[in-house]
Scaffold this active site. Structure first.
Site, short mmCIF file in Angstrom:
data_model
loop_
_atom_site.label_atom_id
_atom_site.label_comp_id
_atom_site.label_asym_id
_atom_site.label_seq_id
_atom_site.Cartn_x
_atom_site.Cartn_y
_atom_site.Cartn_z
N LYS A 1 -10.22 -16.35 -19.97
CA LYS A 1 -10.64 -17.56 -19.28
C LYS A 1 -9.59 -18.66 -19.33
O LYS A 1 -9.77 -19.73 -18.75
CB LYS A 1 -11.97 -18.05 -19.86
CG LYS A 1 -13.13 -17.08 -19.64
CD LYS A 1 -14.41 -17.61 -20.23
CE LYS A 1 -15.57 -16.64 -20.03
NZ LYS A 1 -15.42 -15.40 -20.79
N LYS B 1 -20.13 -22.15 -20.04
CA LYS B 1 -20.12 -20.89 -20.80
C LYS B 1 -19.15 -21.00 -21.97
O LYS B 1 -18.24 -21.84 -21.96
CB LYS B 1 -19.73 -19.71 -19.90
CG LYS B 1 -18.45 -19.90 -19.10
CD LYS B 1 -18.30 -18.79 -18.06
CE LYS B 1 -17.11 -19.06 -17.13
NZ LYS B 1 -16.97 -18.01 -16.10
N ARG C 1 -15.90 -7.27 -8.99
CA ARG C 1 -14.96 -6.80 -10.00
C ARG C 1 -13.91 -5.93 -9.28
O ARG C 1 -14.24 -4.94 -8.63
CB ARG C 1 -15.69 -5.98 -11.06
CG ARG C 1 -14.82 -5.11 -11.97
CD ARG C 1 -13.71 -5.87 -12.70
NE ARG C 1 -14.18 -6.96 -13.51
CZ ARG C 1 -14.60 -6.86 -14.77
NH1 ARG C 1 -14.59 -5.67 -15.36
NH2 ARG C 1 -15.00 -7.92 -15.43
N ARG D 1 -21.09 -6.96 -7.71
CA ARG D 1 -22.20 -7.07 -8.64
C ARG D 1 -23.08 -8.24 -8.20
O ARG D 1 -22.64 -9.39 -8.23
CB ARG D 1 -21.67 -7.27 -10.06
CG ARG D 1 -20.73 -6.16 -10.51
CD ARG D 1 -20.00 -6.49 -11.78
NE ARG D 1 -19.16 -7.68 -11.62
CZ ARG D 1 -18.44 -8.24 -12.60
NH1 ARG D 1 -18.47 -7.72 -13.81
NH2 ARG D 1 -17.70 -9.30 -12.38
N ARG E 1 -26.59 -14.74 -13.53
CA ARG E 1 -25.49 -13.86 -13.92
C ARG E 1 -25.54 -12.55 -13.15
O ARG E 1 -26.62 -12.03 -12.86
CB ARG E 1 -25.55 -13.59 -15.42
CG ARG E 1 -25.50 -14.84 -16.27
CD ARG E 1 -25.87 -14.56 -17.70
NE ARG E 1 -27.25 -14.07 -17.82
CZ ARG E 1 -27.77 -13.61 -18.95
NH1 ARG E 1 -27.05 -13.59 -20.05
NH2 ARG E 1 -29.02 -13.18 -18.99
N ASP F 1 -12.32 -10.91 -11.69
CA ASP F 1 -13.60 -11.28 -11.09
C ASP F 1 -13.35 -12.29 -9.98
O ASP F 1 -12.66 -13.30 -10.20
CB ASP F 1 -14.54 -11.86 -12.14
CG ASP F 1 -14.91 -10.84 -13.21
OD1 ASP F 1 -14.84 -9.63 -12.93
OD2 ASP F 1 -15.25 -11.25 -14.33
N GLU G 1 -11.99 -14.96 -13.36
CA GLU G 1 -11.55 -14.44 -14.65
C GLU G 1 -10.54 -13.32 -14.45
O GLU G 1 -10.57 -12.61 -13.44
CB GLU G 1 -12.72 -13.90 -15.49
CG GLU G 1 -13.65 -14.97 -16.03
CD GLU G 1 -14.67 -14.41 -17.01
OE1 GLU G 1 -14.45 -13.29 -17.55
OE2 GLU G 1 -15.69 -15.08 -17.24
N ASN H 1 -9.63 -10.14 -16.76
CA ASN H 1 -10.10 -9.44 -17.95
C ASN H 1 -9.09 -8.38 -18.39
O ASN H 1 -8.84 -7.42 -17.66
CB ASN H 1 -11.45 -8.78 -17.65
CG ASN H 1 -12.50 -9.79 -17.23
OD1 ASN H 1 -13.07 -10.47 -18.08
ND2 ASN H 1 -12.73 -9.91 -15.94
#
Length: 312
Positions: free
Chosen positions: A125, A160, A210, A224, A232, A272, A280, A282
């Protein structure tokens, strides 16, 4: 030629193989004739400059409930392995960071994937903030006054934890929501680190995409979609996976960040994207491999091992 592959992961007995990317990567390694060795991060030991782990040989089957067989534990010098997969799930805490320091002792003689130094130095992040023009307005702070002002400016926000994962602790707050102060107090008790606030993107109701990249190149994606009752989209909290294609904007995002990922030794990365915005990057243990293949997309696990074998 078969490789010796050690997999640093959460214990294999606790995974759900239907959607587990570590299982997919390991299954493909075994299919190629590579020897698998399983261990959890708490089994690492560094003494006299030698990094060892108590490992078990691992054989896998794509059968839920009886998906693995482990051999007798044996302490081995990890520098004798050809590859170590750094695949335990976050939280990205001091335990996680310490394991990256330890794995640096054997990399690159033993290829650690992803490169542990850069896994440590590009938190998911925070690293994304290097690409300000690709992401929504974002604030990283622990100052309640700053977060209050941020919400006042943008109305709806997402709050978050900075080092959370899997959708845990993610809150959607409207301008009228009276819980922000209480929530920040709770976060302050739970986390020593700053929090992250982002402008709420209404496009998340259409899905949080994703996208998987290998050596900086996009190879597959899955959308998603959050349930009606949740903000979420993570699949293990009720999000629904669906097939998708990359948009022109998403390809532009991948082209921008791809060189930085490859340069830093991040072989497998999951980004993301919500609407037109990157949220993000990841690098710790990105997921989505099995979902991409299930919807008729690329065999990302096979592409991963093609890339890894090409580096040896």
């Amino acid at each position: 030629m078969g490789l010796k592959v050690a997999v640093q992961m959460d214990h294999v007995s606790g995974i759900t193989i239907k959607g587990d990317s570590t299982f997919a990567l390991s299954l493909e390694a075994e299919r190629r004739g590579h020897a698998l060795f399983h261990y959890t991060p708490d089994r690492l030991a560094l003494s006299g400059g030698v990094l060892t782990a108590r490992v078990e040989s691992m054989n896998l089957r794509d059968e839920e409930g009886q998906h693995f067989t482990l051999g007798t534990p044996e302490r081995v010098d990890l520098s004798e392995m050809d590859v170590v997969l750094l695949r335990q799930d976050p939280p990205f805490d001091m335990n996680y960071i310490t394991s990256t320091h330890m794995l640096e002792r054997i990399h690159p003689k033993t290829l650690v994937v992803n490169d542990p130094a850069w896994v440590r130095n590009m938190p998911e992040k925070i690293f994304v903030t290097e690409f300000q023009d690709l992401m929504p307005e974002t604030l990283i702070t622990k100052d309640p006054a700053e977060i209050q002002a941020f919400r006042q400016e943008f109305g709806e926000i997402v709050l978050k934890p900075l080092y959370g994962n899997g959708g845990a602790g993610v809150f959607h707050l409207t301008k009228e929501d009276r819980n922000l102060s209480s929530l920040m107090e709770t976060f302050g008790l739970l986390f020593r680190e700053p929090f992250i606030a982002q402008r709420y993107l209404k496009d998340v109701r259409k899905g949080d995409k994703r996208i998987l990249l290998i050596d900086g190149e996009p190879v597959g994606a899955v959308n998603r979609v959050p349930s009606e009752s949740d903000a979420r989209s993570n699949m293990h909290v009720g999000g629904r996976a669906e097939a998708t294609e990359l948009t022109r904007r998403e390809r532009e995002i991948c082209e921008r960040i791809g060189p930085a990922l490859k340069e830093r030794g991040q072989v497998l990365v999951g980004i993301d994207v919500i609407g037109d915005y990157l949220t993000e990057i990841n690098v710790t243990s990105p997921t989505g491999i099995r979902e991409v293949k299930r919807f008729g997309g690329a065999d990302v696990a096979a592409l991963f091992w093609d890339a890894v074998e090409g580096k040896l």
